[in-house]
Design a protein around this motif. Structure first.
Motif, PDB file in Angstrom:
ATOM      1  N   MET A   1       0.842  -1.177   0.000  1.00 25.73           N
ATOM      2  CA  MET A   1       0.000   0.000   0.000  1.00 25.73           C
ATOM      3  C   MET A   1       0.887   1.240   0.000  1.00 25.73           C
ATOM      4  O   MET A   1       1.865   1.320   0.731  1.00 25.73           O
ATOM      5  N   LYS A   2       0.527   2.219  -0.822  1.00 24.36           N
ATOM      6  CA  LYS A   2       1.253   3.484  -0.921  1.00 24.36           C
ATOM      7  C   LYS A   2       0.410   4.591  -0.299  1.00 24.36           C
ATOM      8  O   LYS A   2      -0.698   4.862  -0.767  1.00 24.36           O
ATOM      9  N   ILE A   3       0.952   5.198   0.741  1.00 19.95           N
ATOM     10  CA  ILE A   3       0.241   6.268   1.443  1.00 19.95           C
ATOM     11  C   ILE A   3       0.982   7.585   1.221  1.00 19.95           C
ATOM     12  O   ILE A   3       2.208   7.640   1.340  1.00 19.95           O
ATOM     13  N   LEU A   4       0.230   8.614   0.893  1.00 21.38           N
ATOM     14  CA  LEU A   4       0.781   9.960   0.779  1.00 21.38           C
ATOM     15  C   LEU A   4       0.386  10.732   2.030  1.00 21.38           C
ATOM     16  O   LEU A   4      -0.763  11.132   2.200  1.00 21.38           O
ATOM     17  N   TRP A   5       1.332  10.890   2.934  1.00 23.98           N
ATOM     18  CA  TRP A   5       1.111  11.726   4.106  1.00 23.98           C
ATOM     19  C   TRP A   5       1.429  13.153   3.683  1.00 23.98           C
ATOM     20  O   TRP A   5       2.487  13.406   3.112  1.00 23.98           O
ATOM     21  N   PHE A   6       0.508  14.079   3.932  1.00 25.33           N
ATOM     22  CA  PHE A   6       0.825  15.457   3.564  1.00 25.33           C
ATOM     23  C   PHE A   6       0.088  16.467   4.419  1.00 25.33           C
ATOM     24  O   PHE A   6      -0.919  16.160   5.056  1.00 25.33           O
ATOM     25  N   ASP A   7       0.669  17.655   4.418  1.00 26.09           N
ATOM     26  CA  ASP A   7       0.121  18.770   5.178  1.00 26.09           C
ATOM     27  C   ASP A   7       0.399  20.040   4.389  1.00 26.09           C
ATOM     28  O   ASP A   7       1.435  20.148   3.728  1.00 26.09           O
ATOM     29  N   VAL A   8      -0.525  20.970   4.438  1.00 25.26           N
ATOM     30  CA  VAL A   8      -0.341  22.247   3.765  1.00 25.26           C
ATOM     31  C   VAL A   8      -0.537  23.386   4.753  1.00 25.26           C
ATOM     32  O   VAL A   8      -1.200  23.221   5.770  1.00 25.26           O
TER      33      VAL A   8
ATOM     34  N   VAL B   1     -10.492  30.855  -2.565  1.00 28.13           N
ATOM     35  CA  VAL B   1     -10.031  32.241  -2.486  1.00 28.13           C
ATOM     36  C   VAL B   1      -8.557  32.327  -2.089  1.00 28.13           C
ATOM     37  O   VAL B   1      -7.797  33.104  -2.663  1.00 28.13           O
ATOM     38  N   ASN B   2      -8.169  31.534  -1.113  1.00 31.12           N
ATOM     39  CA  ASN B   2      -6.823  31.608  -0.558  1.00 31.12           C
ATOM     40  C   ASN B   2      -5.891  30.618  -1.244  1.00 31.12           C
ATOM     41  O   ASN B   2      -6.332  29.748  -1.988  1.00 31.12           O
ATOM     42  N   ASP B   3      -4.601  30.752  -0.970  1.00 32.14           N
ATOM     43  CA  ASP B   3      -3.586  29.954  -1.659  1.00 32.14           C
ATOM     44  C   ASP B   3      -2.802  29.058  -0.712  1.00 32.14           C
ATOM     45  O   ASP B   3      -2.608  29.378   0.461  1.00 32.14           O
ATOM     46  N   LEU B   4      -2.298  28.002  -1.298  1.00 35.95           N
ATOM     47  CA  LEU B   4      -1.379  27.094  -0.626  1.00 35.95           C
ATOM     48  C   LEU B   4      -0.010  27.779  -0.608  1.00 35.95           C
ATOM     49  O   LEU B   4       0.415  28.331  -1.627  1.00 35.95           O
ATOM     50  N   ILE B   5       0.661  27.801   0.556  1.00 33.19           N
ATOM     51  CA  ILE B   5       1.985  28.439   0.609  1.00 33.19           C
ATOM     52  C   ILE B   5       3.083  27.477   1.061  1.00 33.19           C
ATOM     53  O   ILE B   5       4.257  27.757   0.822  1.00 33.19           O
ATOM     54  N   THR B   6       2.733  26.409   1.719  1.00 39.05           N
ATOM     55  CA  THR B   6       3.707  25.352   1.991  1.00 39.05           C
ATOM     56  C   THR B   6       3.021  24.007   1.827  1.00 39.05           C
ATOM     57  O   THR B   6       1.820  23.869   2.083  1.00 39.05           O
ATOM     58  N   ILE B   7       3.803  23.043   1.390  1.00 40.85           N
ATOM     59  CA  ILE B   7       3.313  21.674   1.323  1.00 40.85           C
ATOM     60  C   ILE B   7       4.448  20.757   1.750  1.00 40.85           C
ATOM     61  O   ILE B   7       5.601  20.952   1.356  1.00 40.85           O
ATOM     62  N   SER B   8       4.109  19.820   2.588  1.00 42.65           N
ATOM     63  CA  SER B   8       5.063  18.831   3.061  1.00 42.65           C
ATOM     64  C   SER B   8       4.453  17.462   2.775  1.00 42.65           C
ATOM     65  O   SER B   8       3.333  17.177   3.196  1.00 42.65           O
ATOM     66  N   MET B   9       5.183  16.624   2.027  1.00 45.04           N
ATOM     67  CA  MET B   9       4.659  15.313   1.640  1.00 45.04           C
ATOM     68  C   MET B   9       5.670  14.221   1.957  1.00 45.04           C
ATOM     69  O   MET B   9       6.879  14.420   1.824  1.00 45.04           O
ATOM     70  N   ARG B  10       5.138  13.079   2.357  1.00 42.60           N
ATOM     71  CA  ARG B  10       5.921  11.873   2.583  1.00 42.60           C
ATOM     72  C   ARG B  10       5.208  10.716   1.892  1.00 42.60           C
ATOM     73  O   ARG B  10       3.989  10.597   2.007  1.00 42.60           O
ATOM     74  N   VAL B  11       5.960   9.877   1.198  1.00 47.47           N
ATOM     75  CA  VAL B  11       5.388   8.679   0.599  1.00 47.47           C
ATOM     76  C   VAL B  11       5.820   7.496   1.452  1.00 47.47           C
ATOM     77  O   VAL B  11       7.015   7.272   1.665  1.00 47.47           O
ATOM     78  N   GLU B  12       4.821   6.783   1.940  1.00 43.96           N
ATOM     79  CA  GLU B  12       5.052   5.576   2.730  1.00 43.96           C
ATOM     80  C   GLU B  12       4.608   4.377   1.895  1.00 43.96           C
ATOM     81  O   GLU B  12       3.485   4.337   1.410  1.00 43.96           O
ATOM     82  N   ILE B  13       5.506   3.406   1.738  1.00 45.62           N
ATOM     83  CA  ILE B  13       5.172   2.188   1.004  1.00 45.62           C
ATOM     84  C   ILE B  13       5.409   0.999   1.924  1.00 45.62           C
ATOM     85  O   ILE B  13       6.528   0.812   2.429  1.00 45.62           O
TER      86      ILE B  13
ATOM     87  N   ASP C   1       9.283  18.916   0.477  1.00 45.20           N
ATOM     88  CA  ASP C   1       8.853  20.067   1.271  1.00 45.20           C
ATOM     89  C   ASP C   1       9.060  21.321   0.431  1.00 45.20           C
ATOM     90  O   ASP C   1      10.184  21.585  -0.001  1.00 45.20           O
ATOM     91  N   LEU C   2       7.983  22.059   0.201  1.00 45.48           N
ATOM     92  CA  LEU C   2       8.060  23.249  -0.644  1.00 45.48           C
ATOM     93  C   LEU C   2       7.435  24.456   0.038  1.00 45.48           C
ATOM     94  O   LEU C   2       6.415  24.336   0.717  1.00 45.48           O
ATOM     95  N   LYS C   3       8.046  25.610  -0.212  1.00 52.10           N
ATOM     96  CA  LYS C   3       7.470  26.899   0.181  1.00 52.10           C
ATOM     97  C   LYS C   3       7.133  27.605  -1.118  1.00 52.10           C
ATOM     98  O   LYS C   3       7.994  27.772  -1.983  1.00 52.10           O
ATOM     99  N   ILE C   4       5.871  28.020  -1.250  1.00 53.02           N
ATOM    100  CA  ILE C   4       5.346  28.492  -2.530  1.00 53.02           C
ATOM    101  C   ILE C   4       4.748  29.899  -2.383  1.00 53.02           C
ATOM    102  O   ILE C   4       3.968  30.156  -1.465  1.00 53.02           O
TER     103      ILE C   4
END
Length: 116
Positions: free
Chosen positions: A1-8, A17-29, A38-41
């Motif tokens: 199973m592939k899980i995408l753990w993420f937070d914005v 209306v509002n925008d995403l400014i950070t995203i943090s993702m982890r792929v668990e297999i 991890d991105l700052k946008i």
């Protein structure tokens, strides 16, 4: 199973209306973290930034201007997903998908969807 753990983190609470400014993702297999991103946008719309969001994120409008442009972040996110999911593959099984997970993940999914 592939899980995408993420937070914005966002510039407000409304994904339309509002925008995403950070995203943090982890792929668990199969129970093991295999990759992370991890991105700052920069926001698309500086006019829609709420003061409350800036306070929660402990960031200023000036700092947001130093983040990567949304188009570059988009490319990096697509490349990240492409390592684990073939968007052109027909007849996908659950093994071909990333299952989204995280705290209040529906909120995060809404913002990620609007970002795309």
């Amino acid at each position: 199973m592939k899980i995408l753990w993420f937070d914005v983190e966002t510039t407000g609470l409304d994904a339309k209306v509002n925008d995403l400014i950070t995203i943090s993702m982890r792929v668990e297999i199969d129970g093991e973290i295999k990759d992370k991103l991890d991105l700052k946008i920069q926001p698309y719309n500086y006019e829609a930034i709420t003061d409350e969001a800036l306070k929660v994120n402990n960031i200023t409008r000036e700092e947001l201007k130093t983040f990567m442009e949304p188009k570059e972040a988009h490319k990096l996110i697509v490349a990240f997903f492409s390592k684990y999911v073939d968007k052109f593959k027909k007849n996908k099984t659950s093994a071909d998908k990333l299952i989204p997970a995280g705290y209040n993940v529906l909120f995060d999914i809404q913002f990620l969807s609007e970002f795309f």
